[in-house]
Design a protein around this motif. Structure first.
Motif, PDB file in Angstrom:
ATOM      1  N   ASP A   1       0.831  -1.206   0.000  1.00  0.00           N
ATOM      2  CA  ASP A   1       0.000   0.000   0.000  1.00  0.00           C
ATOM      3  C   ASP A   1       0.863   1.252   0.000  1.00  0.00           C
ATOM      4  OD1 ASP A   1      -1.166   0.582   3.428  1.00  0.00           O
ATOM      5  OD2 ASP A   1       0.837   0.343   2.609  1.00  0.00           O
ATOM      6  N   PHE A   2       0.222   2.381  -0.127  1.00  0.00           N
ATOM      7  CA  PHE A   2       0.906   3.670  -0.281  1.00  0.00           C
ATOM      8  C   PHE A   2       1.787   3.956   0.932  1.00  0.00           C
ATOM      9  CE2 PHE A   2       1.167   7.749  -2.402  1.00  0.00           C
ATOM     10  CZ  PHE A   2       1.504   8.616  -1.381  1.00  0.00           C
ATOM     11  N   THR A   3       1.239   3.685   2.119  1.00  0.00           N
ATOM     12  CA  THR A   3       1.986   3.972   3.361  1.00  0.00           C
ATOM     13  C   THR A   3       3.280   3.176   3.409  1.00  0.00           C
ATOM     14  OG1 THR A   3      -0.134   4.276   4.486  1.00  0.00           O
ATOM     15  CG2 THR A   3       1.800   4.050   5.888  1.00  0.00           C
ATOM     16  N   PHE A   4       3.205   1.928   3.025  1.00  0.00           N
ATOM     17  CA  PHE A   4       4.387   1.065   3.035  1.00  0.00           C
ATOM     18  C   PHE A   4       5.453   1.618   2.098  1.00  0.00           C
ATOM     19  CE2 PHE A   4       6.750  -2.757   3.638  1.00  0.00           C
ATOM     20  CZ  PHE A   4       7.354  -3.025   2.435  1.00  0.00           C
ATOM     21  N   LEU A   5       5.046   1.973   0.898  1.00  0.00           N
ATOM     22  CA  LEU A   5       6.018   2.500  -0.076  1.00  0.00           C
ATOM     23  C   LEU A   5       6.620   3.817   0.397  1.00  0.00           C
ATOM     24  CD1 LEU A   5       4.558   1.808  -3.621  1.00  0.00           C
ATOM     25  CD2 LEU A   5       6.602   0.863  -2.604  1.00  0.00           C
ATOM     26  N   LYS A   6       5.795   4.633   0.991  1.00  0.00           N
ATOM     27  CA  LYS A   6       6.266   5.945   1.470  1.00  0.00           C
ATOM     28  C   LYS A   6       7.329   5.754   2.547  1.00  0.00           C
ATOM     29  CE  LYS A   6       4.331  10.170   3.470  1.00  0.00           C
ATOM     30  NZ  LYS A   6       4.391   9.984   4.894  1.00  0.00           N
ATOM     31  N   LEU A   7       7.068   4.800   3.416  1.00  0.00           N
ATOM     32  CA  LEU A   7       8.006   4.528   4.509  1.00  0.00           C
ATOM     33  C   LEU A   7       9.307   3.937   3.982  1.00  0.00           C
ATOM     34  CD1 LEU A   7       7.714   4.685   7.620  1.00  0.00           C
ATOM     35  CD2 LEU A   7       7.330   2.253   7.584  1.00  0.00           C
ATOM     36  N   GLN A   8       9.193   3.003   3.062  1.00  0.00           N
ATOM     37  CA  GLN A   8      10.390   2.302   2.574  1.00  0.00           C
ATOM     38  C   GLN A   8      11.244   3.189   1.665  1.00  0.00           C
ATOM     39  OE1 GLN A   8      11.389  -0.635   3.674  1.00  0.00           O
ATOM     40  NE2 GLN A   8       9.542  -0.876   4.894  1.00  0.00           N
ATOM     41  N   THR A   9      10.574   4.012   0.842  1.00  0.00           N
ATOM     42  CA  THR A   9      11.350   4.840  -0.097  1.00  0.00           C
ATOM     43  C   THR A   9      11.809   6.137   0.546  1.00  0.00           C
ATOM     44  OG1 THR A   9       9.328   5.867  -0.935  1.00  0.00           O
ATOM     45  CG2 THR A   9      10.138   3.912  -2.104  1.00  0.00           C
ATOM     46  N   GLY A  10      11.145   6.554   1.624  1.00  0.00           N
ATOM     47  CA  GLY A  10      11.508   7.806   2.287  1.00  0.00           C
ATOM     48  C   GLY A  10      11.066   9.045   1.532  1.00  0.00           C
ATOM     49  N   MET A  11      10.169   8.863   0.581  1.00  0.00           N
ATOM     50  CA  MET A  11       9.708  10.024  -0.213  1.00  0.00           C
ATOM     51  C   MET A  11       8.576  10.738   0.517  1.00  0.00           C
ATOM     52  SD  MET A  11       9.399   8.557  -4.050  1.00  0.00           S
ATOM     53  CE  MET A  11      10.564   7.399  -4.692  1.00  0.00           C
ATOM     54  N   THR A  12       8.344  11.971   0.110  1.00  0.00           N
ATOM     55  CA  THR A  12       7.176  12.696   0.643  1.00  0.00           C
ATOM     56  C   THR A  12       5.933  12.191  -0.092  1.00  0.00           C
ATOM     57  OG1 THR A  12       7.381  14.426  -1.025  1.00  0.00           O
ATOM     58  CG2 THR A  12       8.545  14.772   1.073  1.00  0.00           C
ATOM     59  N   GLN A  13       4.791  12.522   0.475  1.00  0.00           N
ATOM     60  CA  GLN A  13       3.528  12.052  -0.103  1.00  0.00           C
ATOM     61  C   GLN A  13       3.365  12.545  -1.540  1.00  0.00           C
ATOM     62  OE1 GLN A  13       0.484  11.959   2.802  1.00  0.00           O
ATOM     63  NE2 GLN A  13      -1.144  12.347   1.330  1.00  0.00           N
ATOM     64  N   GLY A  14       3.648  13.838  -1.746  1.00  0.00           N
ATOM     65  CA  GLY A  14       3.477  14.440  -3.068  1.00  0.00           C
ATOM     66  C   GLY A  14       4.418  13.846  -4.098  1.00  0.00           C
ATOM     67  N   ASN A  15       5.649  13.669  -3.676  1.00  0.00           N
ATOM     68  CA  ASN A  15       6.675  13.121  -4.567  1.00  0.00           C
ATOM     69  C   ASN A  15       6.304  11.688  -4.976  1.00  0.00           C
ATOM     70  OD1 ASN A  15       9.014  13.086  -5.999  1.00  0.00           O
ATOM     71  ND2 ASN A  15      10.374  12.877  -4.227  1.00  0.00           N
ATOM     72  N   LEU A  16       5.920  10.903  -4.003  1.00  0.00           N
ATOM     73  CA  LEU A  16       5.559   9.511  -4.281  1.00  0.00           C
ATOM     74  C   LEU A  16       4.333   9.446  -5.192  1.00  0.00           C
ATOM     75  CD1 LEU A  16       6.022   6.484  -3.762  1.00  0.00           C
ATOM     76  CD2 LEU A  16       4.640   6.687  -1.695  1.00  0.00           C
ATOM     77  N   SER A  17       3.344  10.272  -4.904  1.00  0.00           N
ATOM     78  CA  SER A  17       2.123  10.288  -5.735  1.00  0.00           C
ATOM     79  C   SER A  17       2.451  10.619  -7.182  1.00  0.00           C
ATOM     80  CB  SER A  17       1.125  11.331  -5.208  1.00  0.00           C
ATOM     81  OG  SER A  17       0.675  10.980  -3.945  1.00  0.00           O
ATOM     82  N   SER A  18       3.341  11.576  -7.343  1.00  0.00           N
ATOM     83  CA  SER A  18       3.718  12.001  -8.700  1.00  0.00           C
ATOM     84  C   SER A  18       4.381  10.847  -9.455  1.00  0.00           C
ATOM     85  CB  SER A  18       4.656  13.203  -8.573  1.00  0.00           C
ATOM     86  OG  SER A  18       5.338  13.405  -9.760  1.00  0.00           O
ATOM     87  N   HIS A  19       5.297  10.169  -8.800  1.00  0.00           N
ATOM     88  CA  HIS A  19       5.983   9.036  -9.446  1.00  0.00           C
ATOM     89  C   HIS A  19       5.003   7.902  -9.747  1.00  0.00           C
ATOM     90  CE1 HIS A  19       9.938  10.652  -9.304  1.00  0.00           C
ATOM     91  NE2 HIS A  19      10.031  10.655  -7.986  1.00  0.00           N
ATOM     92  N   LEU A  20       4.116   7.640  -8.826  1.00  0.00           N
ATOM     93  CA  LEU A  20       3.150   6.553  -9.020  1.00  0.00           C
ATOM     94  C   LEU A  20       2.224   6.864 -10.200  1.00  0.00           C
ATOM     95  CD1 LEU A  20       2.206   5.672  -5.322  1.00  0.00           C
ATOM     96  CD2 LEU A  20       3.561   4.302  -6.897  1.00  0.00           C
TER      97      LEU A  20
END
Lengths: 100, 231
Positions: free
Chosen positions: A28-47
């Motif tokens: 899920d999103f939370t897991f990826l955010k934690l593992q990659t260390g990205m911010t919410q916005g940055n991760l959303s953009s890449h996804l």
């Protein structure tokens, strides 16, 4: 020389996301955010970019009244990732011989 | 070119030489690091440690239930209910406490090695057989009074916990196994001196299980301090 490389994958953030998604069934999103260390916005953009390319699929649902976004790599994404890794392996093998 | 120069040239061209000389390139493989992080996401909250501790401690009530003279069926229900309650409670805690903090992940089969799973499966079968022998009227039960219980029981716990540790890449579970084995042997020794009853198993199980559960609780406290829920 590097024109054949998939530019969607050839970005450190997106590469890291795909490495994780390639290693799991889904996350899920939370897991990826934690593992990659990205911010919410940055991760959303890449996804979003990965989803536009058809490399991942997103499933949105609710769990205990909290939104849950599940992400899974597609077969197209797996093939693209494998091709990318092979290409990089080929390039770096050659470069390694040069610097040795 | 002398034969020494030829030999040196030959060695320098080999891959082994490159690996030795360019050893700064030998960092942890990314796949191994990913694997480690994935396994860490499963057990870093300490809940598995708490569950292991509770299971071991609960095992200690079997001899105590035997002494009550209760109907065997009732004893079995009480014992198995305790186990069920523990498992369900930990699963609930995992859902309520851990998942909102670490996120949800379904591991793929490539993450867990087949050998580890087979080993864990074998150990689980042995444990269930041992447990069943003690709980139900299986042939092994009549032999329990005639040999030292602590060593085979301790070894089973050690192997089971070590297998779990190997599967999850968490070496502390092997240490837990050693702690259980040592405390069980100590309990049996005190029983042989007439200080404890029932081969010292109840007290040893409560003590070793309690220590493991405490360790898990400390990990849980640390986990809660480190990870906050995203609002």
């Amino acid at each position: 020389m590097f024109e054949q490389l998939d530019k969607t994958i050839h970005e450190p953030g997106r590469l890291l996301i795909l490495i994780y998604l390639f290693s799991v069934e889904k996350a899920d999103f939370t897991f990826l955010k934690l593992q990659t260390g990205m911010t919410q916005g940055n991760l959303s953009s890449h996804l979003q970019k990965l989803e536009s390319a058809g490399y991942i699929q997103t499933e949105k649902k609710f769990r205990n009244r909290r939104p849950l976004t599940l992400l899974k790599i597609t077969e197209k994404g797996r093939d693209a990732f494998r091709s990318y890794v092979r290409e990089m392996h080929h390039y770096f093998n050659d470069l390694y011989e040069m610097v040795r | 070119m002398t034969w020494v120069e030829k030999y040196i040239k030959f060695v320098v061209q080999t891959k082994m030489y490159s690996k030795l000389m360019f050893s700064e390139m030998n960092r942890t493989a990314p796949s191994r690091e990913i694997n480690r992080r994935l396994m860490l996401s499963i057990h870093q909250d300490g809940l598995l440690d708490v569950l292991a501790g509770l299971i071991i401690a609960t095992f200690g009530i079997i001899p105590l239930l035997d002494d009550t003279g209760m109907n065997p069926g009732v004893r079995q229900v009480i014992f198995l209910s305790c186990y069920l309650l523990e498992v369900v409670s930990i699963m609930w805690l995992k859902r309520v406490v851990t998942l909102p903090r670490t996120g949800l992940v379904n591991l793929s089969r490539r993450t867990t090695s087949r050998i580890s799973l087979i080993l864990l499966g074998i150990n689980l079968v042995i444990f269930l057989f041992f447990l069943g022998s003690y709980l139900f009227d299986w042939p092994l039960k009549e032999r329990f009074g005639s040999f030292q219980l602590s060593i085979p029981l301790g070894l089973i716990w050690l192997i089971l916990l070590s297998s779990v540790g190997a599967l999850l890449r968490a070496m502390r579970f092997s240490l837990y196994g050693v702690v259980v084995l040592v405390i069980l042997i100590l309990g049996e020794f005190l029983w042989s001196k007439g200080i404890l009853q029932n081969h010292g198993i109840p007290l040893a199980s409560f003590l070793s299980g309690g220590c493991i559960a405490l360790s898990g609780s400390i990990l849980l406290a640390r986990f809660l301090r480190k990870y906050r829920i995203d609002r």
